[in-house]
Enzyme design. Sequence first.
Site, short mmCIF file in Angstrom:
data_model
loop_
_atom_site.label_atom_id
_atom_site.label_comp_id
_atom_site.label_asym_id
_atom_site.label_seq_id
_atom_site.Cartn_x
_atom_site.Cartn_y
_atom_site.Cartn_z
CB ALA A 1 -5.43 -28.80 15.60
N GLY A 2 -3.23 -30.25 17.16
CA GLY A 2 -2.28 -30.27 18.27
C GLY A 2 -0.92 -30.81 17.85
CB SER B 1 -15.94 -40.99 2.59
OG SER B 1 -15.56 -39.83 1.88
NE ARG C 1 -19.66 -33.60 5.26
CZ ARG C 1 -18.45 -33.77 5.80
NH1 ARG C 1 -18.20 -33.30 7.00
NH2 ARG C 1 -17.52 -34.40 5.14
NE ARG D 1 -15.95 -30.21 9.42
CZ ARG D 1 -15.83 -31.26 8.62
NH1 ARG D 1 -15.36 -31.12 7.40
NH2 ARG D 1 -16.20 -32.46 9.04
#
Lengths: 636, 249
Positions: A44-45, A284, A330, A435
Amino acid sequence: MSLESKIPAGPLEQKWQKHKDNLKPVSPANKRKFKILIVGTGLAGGSAAATLGELGFDVEVFTYHDSARRAHSVAAQGGINAAKNYQNDGDSVWRLFIDTIKGGDYRSREANTYRLAELSSNIIDQATAQGVPFAREYGGYLDNRSFGGALVSRTFYARGQTGQQLLLGVYSALSRQVGAGSVKIHTHKDMLDLVVIDGTARGIVVRDLVNGKIETFIGDAVILATGGYANVFFLSTNALHSNATAIWRAHKKGAYFANPCFTQIHPTCIPASGDHQSKLTLMSESLRNDGRMWVPKNPDEKRPPEQIPNEDRDYFLERMYPSYGNLSPRDIASRAVKRMCDEGKGVGKSRQAVYLDFTDALGRLGKTVIADRYGNLFDMYDRIVDENPYNGPMMIYPAPHYTMGGLWVDYNLMSNIPGLFVLGEANFSDHGANRLGASALMQGLADGYFVIPYTINSYLVKGKPAAIPLDHPEIKKAENDVQNRINKLLSINGNETPTGLHRKLGKIMWDNVGMGRNEQGLKNAINQIQAIRDEFWHNLKVVGNDSYMNPVIEKALRVADFMELGELIARDALERDESCGAHFREEHQTPEGEALRDDEHFAHVAAWEYNQDKEPIRHKEELNFEFVEFATRSYK
Amino acid sequence: MKVKLHVWRQKDKSTPGHLVDYDVDGIEPDMSFLEMLDILNESLILKGEDPVAFEYDCREGICGCCSLTVNGIPHGHQKGTTICQLFMRKFSDGEDITIEPFRAKSFPVIRDLIVDRSAFDRIIQAGGFITVGTGMAQDANSILIPKKIADLAMDAAQCIGCGACVAACPNSSAMLFLSAKSSQLNLLPQGKPEKLKRARAMIAQMEKEGFGSCSNHYECEAVCPKEISVQFIAKFNRDYLAASIKEGA
């Protein structure tokens, strides 16, 4: 202060385009007059810094690492979602949107989530153009795989290192701007406070981790992209330096903290091997494309897994959720694992693990294909556990992984403090109460590449804020506060290290504010956190001083903030008297043990206001579902 | 388990360092090497001494922070493994272990085992990228890349930027690092337009940073935790040669 989400009116599909059309850009000649401070160089940054630099803004970006390429986005393994519908399996922006809303258990904003789905395709195009080597089919086209909570195959990946490759794409774009002189990067700088002047965000106080020097940088807008706070649990899949200090300090300066109790526990992690454990390693979610989770039907089973025949195995996800099976989301999968272990069917020495088995896939596809898909993950498992997963099943258990909660932001990604923007995992906006896998990379990059370059104009259009002298009283006060905090830490001279106290806090959080929560446990947790915080401020041991690279001070400052944030998480979990997504209140469940939402009373965002030494104030932003109807989330 | 450590301690860039001995007891074979150092550091803090400063973050072999040379080998003796993923079961009880920082002229020590690898960043800033602005890209499937090429680019792209290659090289050459990045981009159609310019810019910065030249010792490949092949160096040399011939391209 009222919480205005600033969601544009109109049909869902047109909101973002119309909003962009209505945002007046800053003229090219004036852009360089605006200084933008960005904290964090992850997806993001870093993408925000590169893009705003390209546009001509005067950008300075800060990281506590030695290089922008080390940000924790690097560790994301499985993939990134995009509604490309390359597989012709019925995917669309709408389907990705609906999956995300449903995956988040109807606790996210429709408009934000739709925008995220809409931008997902551009991200794949952008990353590919930068040279990100996504997996390809033999014909040269991009390959996809599936992730939890979806019935289509929309996840793009670069072996098991998708986060690394996307971050290196961001890093290369950022490096190009640094080389060109449009972005200045400050490494080894730890943000310790936000400077708010006349109610607007005007700067940050940072500490140089090499020489301990405290310094203030002034800007016209501040962007925080500092990631999540799962390390409040001590043991998590986060990198060890990942911390909440930047957002917590902004919160104490007035920024509302939204839905702090929405913390995601990832189902497939390597279980802890002992008390020395410093972190937990994720395996993962992509493994669940080919791996099947099971436990022995008989709790007293003594045979090794290879010798247990199919009829004595319980493939519990396939049994409980026949349509999504091993690719259940999840939160659902984690709770199912916990239930199996609570019923005494757990495996391994600690009995706190279940099997993740690739035998069928290895038989069907062969070792070469499996190695091509998951080779690096299998090797990592082998190195850590000393067992070869090509020969027998993995053992896995849930662990804290991601935090959906974060600083409250409006549709423009601006917090309630004008001029303070928050991107990526650090904000709360897109994932609701849970999420979906492969959506964090998507959000970080959407925010940085495609949202903030437009929405920052909503603030900058008001004109350049007045110049601030470096000796402004607010700056002096913020710097003194930071120095006093460090002096206080150094003066306690007790008997517990910052890590030792952090471990104790983590245990309280995991036991009471983890996968299952209840009123009594949460009340106990709040008392215990207050007690451990008291212990921290009376019995902490910090060595040396603050004039050189002192990792003990660095750690102590972060733990001090976790000690405060932990209590807010428990308080939020207590007040949210319903179950939704990853927030599971044991009092509210169906007879089958599924989460029971209370849409009448809790279809809102809880945004907490810091209130000095008094109890924090809970504000509400009602979630209006105009385009989607509430439904019971079912993956059966 | 217990081990006898000889650890490089150095106050800062300008103060000379030296090895200090520590005995560490109570080690479990399932601990990682860095968790063993955590035990040492916790005990040092409780004694009021400065802990050993070493760099770490993800502890799963991907962030590239690790910079330890263990018994003379960057990242220790397990092939294809960062030091954070090396477990104590790979050592024997009572073993003597020497821990030093990555050593290279271009990686000055900041403190103890932490070195300054910003030279790598400056090499990338000089040209280790594809010049593409946000929003310019066409549909990703309009660039077809054969699986073989995409896989090879990915092999190179795995570099974590740790610098073990430099520390292992007798010349302190950074050629494996440069060649991995440039090969990733040069192999892909998207990266071809800038191939020669990129090679020139990265090499020029490498020389400015004081890294040595490659003379084919292959020590870099041997210690690379991502097992990146020296064949990328040969590829890169070809690109650089082409760049030198076609000045101005």
